[in-house]
Design a protein around this motif. Structure first.
Motif, short mmCIF file in Angstrom:
data_model
loop_
_atom_site.label_atom_id
_atom_site.label_comp_id
_atom_site.label_asym_id
_atom_site.label_seq_id
_atom_site.Cartn_x
_atom_site.Cartn_y
_atom_site.Cartn_z
N ARG A 1 0.86 -1.19 0.00
CA ARG A 1 0.00 0.00 0.00
C ARG A 1 0.88 1.23 0.00
NH1 ARG A 1 -2.65 -3.39 -1.10
NH2 ARG A 1 -4.47 -4.34 -0.17
N HIS A 2 0.34 2.29 -0.52
CA HIS A 2 1.02 3.58 -0.42
C HIS A 2 0.76 4.15 0.98
CE1 HIS A 2 1.24 8.03 -1.86
NE2 HIS A 2 2.37 7.64 -1.31
N ASP A 3 1.81 4.49 1.69
CA ASP A 3 1.68 5.16 2.99
C ASP A 3 2.15 6.60 2.80
OD1 ASP A 3 1.91 6.23 5.50
OD2 ASP A 3 2.87 4.49 6.41
N TRP B 1 8.57 -0.50 5.37
CA TRP B 1 8.32 0.70 4.56
C TRP B 1 9.50 0.88 3.63
CZ3 TRP B 1 7.17 0.31 9.72
CH2 TRP B 1 5.85 0.59 10.09
N HIS C 1 4.26 0.32 1.85
CA HIS C 1 4.18 -0.41 3.13
C HIS C 1 3.60 -1.80 2.91
CE1 HIS C 1 1.85 -1.49 6.89
NE2 HIS C 1 3.10 -1.54 7.27
N ASP D 1 6.67 -5.07 9.84
CA ASP D 1 6.16 -3.97 9.02
C ASP D 1 7.33 -3.39 8.25
OD1 ASP D 1 3.98 -3.81 11.45
OD2 ASP D 1 3.18 -3.14 9.51
N ARG E 1 4.51 8.48 5.25
CA ARG E 1 5.95 8.17 5.23
C ARG E 1 6.52 8.22 3.82
NH1 ARG E 1 7.30 4.20 10.15
NH2 ARG E 1 9.26 4.02 9.03
#
Ligand code: H2B
Length: 100
Positions: free
Chosen positions: A26-28, A76, A35, A74, A31
Motif C-alpha cells: 500500500r502507499h503510505d 516501509w 508499506h 512492518d 511516510r
C-alpha cells in the motif's frame, strides 16, 4: 541548498502502475513509502526472514525501514535520495515478495 537527487521519485501515474503490480503493498503517504505487513509463524521465522531480506537489500544497496514485533514485520520502502518512492523501492518490494 536541498540535497542532490540522484534518482527521481515516481510520478502519481507511475506509482499507481507500480502498485497494480504489487498487490501486497500500500502507499503510505505519511511516510512517502510503500508499506507491507508480513505475519510469519513465530519470532525465529521473522528473524530468518529479516536476515534474508536484509542481505538482499544490502546487495541492492537499498535499505528498508522496518519494525518487528514477535512474528509480525512492518516494512516501509522509501528512497531517501529521491525524497519519495522510486523504482528502487519497487525493485526491492519485488525481491521481498519473492522471499516472503
Ligand atoms: N536506501 C534507501 N532506502 N534510500 C536511499 O536513498 C538509499 C538507501 N541510498 N541505501 C543509498 C543506500 C545511498 O546512501 C548509497 C550511497 O548508495
Amino acid at each position: 541548498m536541498p540535497p542532490a537527487r540522484t534518482i527521481a521519485a515516481l510520478t502519481e501515474p507511475e506509482l499507481a502502475q507500480a502498485l497494480a503490480l504489487l498487490p501486497q503493498w500500500r502507499h503510505d503517504p505519511a511516510r512517502a513509502a510503500l508499506h507491507r505487513q508480513i505475519v510469519l509463524t513465530d519470532f525465529p521465522a521473522a528473524m530468518a526472514f529479516m536476515v534474508q531480506a536484509g542481505f538482499a537489500a544490502e546487495r541492492m544497496d537499498h535499505h528498508p525501514e522496518w519494525s518487528n514485533v514477535y512474528n509480525r514485520i512492518d516494512i516501509w520502502l522509501t528512497t531517501h535520495d529521491a525524497g519519495g518512492i522510486s523504482s528502487r523501492d519497487v525493485a526491492l518490494a519485488q525481491v521481498i515478495d519473492s522471499l516472503a
